[in-house]
Enzyme design. Sequence first.
Site, short mmCIF file in Angstrom:
data_model
loop_
_atom_site.label_atom_id
_atom_site.label_comp_id
_atom_site.label_asym_id
_atom_site.label_seq_id
_atom_site.Cartn_x
_atom_site.Cartn_y
_atom_site.Cartn_z
N GLU A 71 91.07 -65.90 45.87
CA GLU A 71 90.41 -65.14 46.93
C GLU A 71 90.44 -63.63 46.70
O GLU A 71 89.48 -62.92 47.04
CB GLU A 71 91.00 -65.48 48.30
CG GLU A 71 90.54 -66.82 48.86
CD GLU A 71 91.31 -68.01 48.31
OE1 GLU A 71 92.28 -67.79 47.55
OE2 GLU A 71 90.95 -69.15 48.64
N HIS B 187 94.98 -73.53 59.02
CA HIS B 187 93.54 -73.81 58.91
C HIS B 187 92.84 -73.73 60.27
O HIS B 187 91.79 -74.35 60.44
CB HIS B 187 93.29 -75.20 58.33
CG HIS B 187 93.33 -75.27 56.82
ND1 HIS B 187 94.47 -75.11 56.11
CD2 HIS B 187 92.36 -75.48 55.91
CE1 HIS B 187 94.21 -75.23 54.81
NE2 HIS B 187 92.93 -75.45 54.66
C1 LIG Z 1 94.16 -69.91 49.70
C2 LIG Z 1 93.36 -71.17 49.80
N1 LIG Z 1 92.14 -71.22 49.26
C3 LIG Z 1 91.39 -72.33 49.34
C4 LIG Z 1 91.87 -73.42 50.00
C5 LIG Z 1 91.00 -74.66 50.16
N2 LIG Z 1 91.49 -75.70 49.27
C6 LIG Z 1 92.37 -76.63 49.68
S1 LIG Z 1 92.86 -77.63 48.47
C7 LIG Z 1 91.87 -76.86 47.36
C8 LIG Z 1 91.82 -77.34 45.95
C9 LIG Z 1 93.14 -77.28 45.29
O1 LIG Z 1 93.03 -77.81 44.03
P1 LIG Z 1 94.29 -78.13 43.16
O2 LIG Z 1 95.22 -76.97 43.19
O3 LIG Z 1 93.82 -78.57 41.83
O4 LIG Z 1 95.01 -79.30 43.93
P2 LIG Z 1 94.53 -80.81 44.14
O5 LIG Z 1 93.72 -80.81 45.40
O6 LIG Z 1 93.76 -81.23 42.97
O7 LIG Z 1 95.79 -81.57 44.34
C10 LIG Z 1 91.18 -75.82 47.96
C11 LIG Z 1 90.22 -74.94 47.28
C12 LIG Z 1 93.14 -73.33 50.59
N3 LIG Z 1 93.68 -74.35 51.28
N4 LIG Z 1 93.88 -72.21 50.46
#
Ligand SMILES: Cc1ncc(C[n+]2csc(CCOP(=O)(O)OP(=O)(O)O)c2C)c(N)n1
Lengths: 323, 335
Positions: free
Chosen positions: B70, B139
Site C-alpha cells: 500500500e 476490516h
Molecule cells: C494491508 C492489507 N492489504 C490488503 C489486504 C487484503 N488481502 C487480504 S489477504 C490478501 C492476500 C494475501 O496473500 P498471501 O500473503 O499470499 O496469503 P494467502 O492468502 O495466500 O494465504 C489480501 C490482498 C489486507 N488484508 N491487508
Amino acid sequence: MQLSRDDLKRAYRRMVTIRIFEERVTKEFAAGNIPGFAHVYLGQEASGVGVCFDLTDEDHIGSTHRGHGHCIAKGVDVRGMMHEIMGKRDGLCGGKGGSMHIADLSKGMLGANAIVGGAPPIAVGAALTHKYRKSGRVAVAFTGDGASNQGTVFEALNMAVVLKVPCIFAFENNGYGEHTAVSYACGAPSMAERVRGFGLPCEVVDGMDFFAVQAAMKRALDHARAGNGPYALELQCKRFLGHFIGDPQAYRTPEELAEARSHDPIPKFRRRVLEAGLLDEADLDAIDREVGDEVESAVASGMAAPSPDPAKDLTRDVYVKYA
Amino acid sequence: MSKKTYLQAINEAIKQEMRRDPNIIVLGEDVAGGQGGSGEVGGVGSVFGQMQGVYKEFGPERVIDTPISESAIVGAAAGAALTGLRPIAELMFVDFVGVCFDQIYNQIAKFRYMFGGKAKTPMVLRTAAGAGFRGAAQHSQTLHPLFTMVPGLKVAMPSNPYDAKGLLIQAIRDDDPVIFIESKFLFGMEGEVPDEAYRIPFGEAHIAREGTDLTFVAFGAMVPRALAVAAELAKENVSVEVVDPRTTSPLDEEAILDSVGKTGRLVVIDESPPRCSLAADIAGLVADRGFRSLRAPVKQVTCPHTPVPFAPALEDEYMPNPRRIMEAARAVLAA
Ligand SMILES: Cc1ncc(C[n+]2csc(CCOP(=O)(O)OP(=O)(O)O)c2C)c(N)n1
Ligand SMILES: [Mg+2]
C-alpha cells in the site's frame, strides 16, 4: 526419520484436525452459521504442522488472515476456535475477534492478523524478548507470498538480521495473493533469493510434505536457538480453494486446481508411514474418527452457545481497565 | 436517467472518465485480477466489483494490478500525479491506510502548500469503509475523521448512487488529492443515475429531506438511516430536516448553520468513535456559530470508543442504529 509412533500420530492428528475443521468451516459458512468472511487453510496442513511441530507453548508464532491452521498446529483448542469463529461469548476472544483475529497467548499464538504483513514485525519483537531473556525460545512469523511484498516484511527481515534475534520467517508460498499469482507480484526470480539478500539463510522446502517441513524447521530452530539470528523457509504450498470461501477462481484453470489437489499432504503422509510400516491403517482411521467427533461437538456446542451481551461486553477490554 | 446501484454508479464514473482523459490510470490490488494466473485476467475488477470490465476496456497499461504494497501504491500514485498523470489509486479497505498513511498525510496532502503553490497532485484514493459486515476490528472502520483533519486533503463520502457518480467525477477532475470513501453498506443501493457524466461540486451539502422541527446531519451510510428515522417521526407530525454534507472537507458549514437556524435542534449521526469525530466537530461548529438558534442541547449519535467488534450481537449495537438515532431525536425534542 527419528520420529516416534506418538510423534507421527500427533503430526497426523494435527493435519487431520485442520482438514476436518476447515472443511466444516466451509460448510457452516455456506449455511450461514459463520458470520463475516473466512479464509481456510485447506491444502497447507503440512506446512503449518511441520513448522509448529517442535515448538513449545513458550515459543511464539504470529499468523495471517489464513490463521486457523496455524492455531491448530500450535495446539490451540478447536472448541474455543469454533466458538470464536461463530462469534460466541465463550469463544477464545469472547467473540470480539472472529476468524481473522483468533489469538491464544497461553499457547504462544500471537494472533491471526487481518492486515497483510502485520505479523512479521511483531514476531521480531517477540524474538527480541526471547533474546533479552535468554529463554532459548523462538518466534515464528508466518507470511504469505503476497504479504512478502509489504514494506513491513522487508523491514522486519532486515531488523531481525541487525538485531540478530531468534526469529524464523515461514514464508508460505501458495502461488497466489488473493487473485494475483506470485509470478506476477514478486519481482525477484525467487522469494528465497530475495530473502537471502537481507543476509539470512533461506531454504526452499516442499510445503506439501510434512517430513520435509519438519526437518527444515529443525535446522531453523537449531540455528536460531544457537544464537545465530534469524532463519527463513520458503514453503512451497498449494491453495486448494479460492482466496475466501465463495471465490469463483476464474483466474485458475480446472487443470491447475486438479494439479494442486494431486499434492494433497494428508494422503502423502499416510502412504509414507504405512509403506514404512510406522503406523497402521487402524491407527490413522481411529484418529480420523476422533477428530471428526471433536469437530462435530465443537460445532454443536458453538451453535448452542450464547452470543456476547452488548450491555456487558461491548465496551469491556478496550483498556486494561475501562473508566 | 436509469436505475443503477451505487456500485454501478462508481463503475460508470470511472469508465466514462477514462474514456474522456487518457491521463487517468488505475492502480491497486486486484483491480484487474488474475495476473500471472493460469486462467482469466481482468475478471475480478476489485474485491467489491467497482472495477468490473475496466481492465477489459482499457487494458494493462491503464489498469495496473500492484503487489500488496500500500505504501508504494499510494506513493506511486502521488508521484504520477505530481508529474502529469491523474491516477485513481485503490485502497481495498480503508483500514489498510495504516500501512501507507505517511504517503497520504506527509506527502500528498502537503505538496501544494510546502512547495509554495507550485505543485498539483490530482489523484483520487478510492477506498471502502464501514461496519456491518462482521469484518471485525481491522476490516470495518470508517476513519473519515482521520483524513478530514489533514489540511490539503479533500474527503468525499457519497450516501447514494447519484452522489457516488457525481462526486467521483468531481474527484477525478479535481486538481487536489481526494479521498473518496465508498460505503460497503451502500454498494447494492439503487437510485436514479443520469447516463451522462456530471459533477457534484465539493463543499455543497445536499438537503436530503426538508423539515422544520429538528435537523439531522449524517454522513455516508448514516444518511439512509437518518432518512428512515425522519420518515418514522413524520408519522408523529415531527418534521425533520436531513442534511448530507457529501464532503467532510471542504465542509458546507453554512448549510448546517442555516438548517439549525431554522429548526433550533440538532442531532449529528456519525459512524465513528466519538472523540474527534465529525459529530463532535459539527457540534463544536454549531456551539461556536449557531448557539443562539439552539433550543435544545446538541446530541451526537456515534459508535462507542471501542474497536469494531466481530460478534453480530455486538456490532449491531456498535453502529448508530435506528433505535439510538430515535432516542437522541426524542431527547432533543423533549428538551
Ligand atoms: C494491508 C492489507 N492489504 C490488503 C489486504 C487484503 N488481502 C487480504 S489477504 C490478501 C492476500 C494475501 O496473500 P498471501 O500473503 O499470499 O496469503 P494467502 O492468502 O495466500 O494465504 C489480501 C490482498 C489486507 N488484508 N491487508
Ligand atoms: Mg499466497
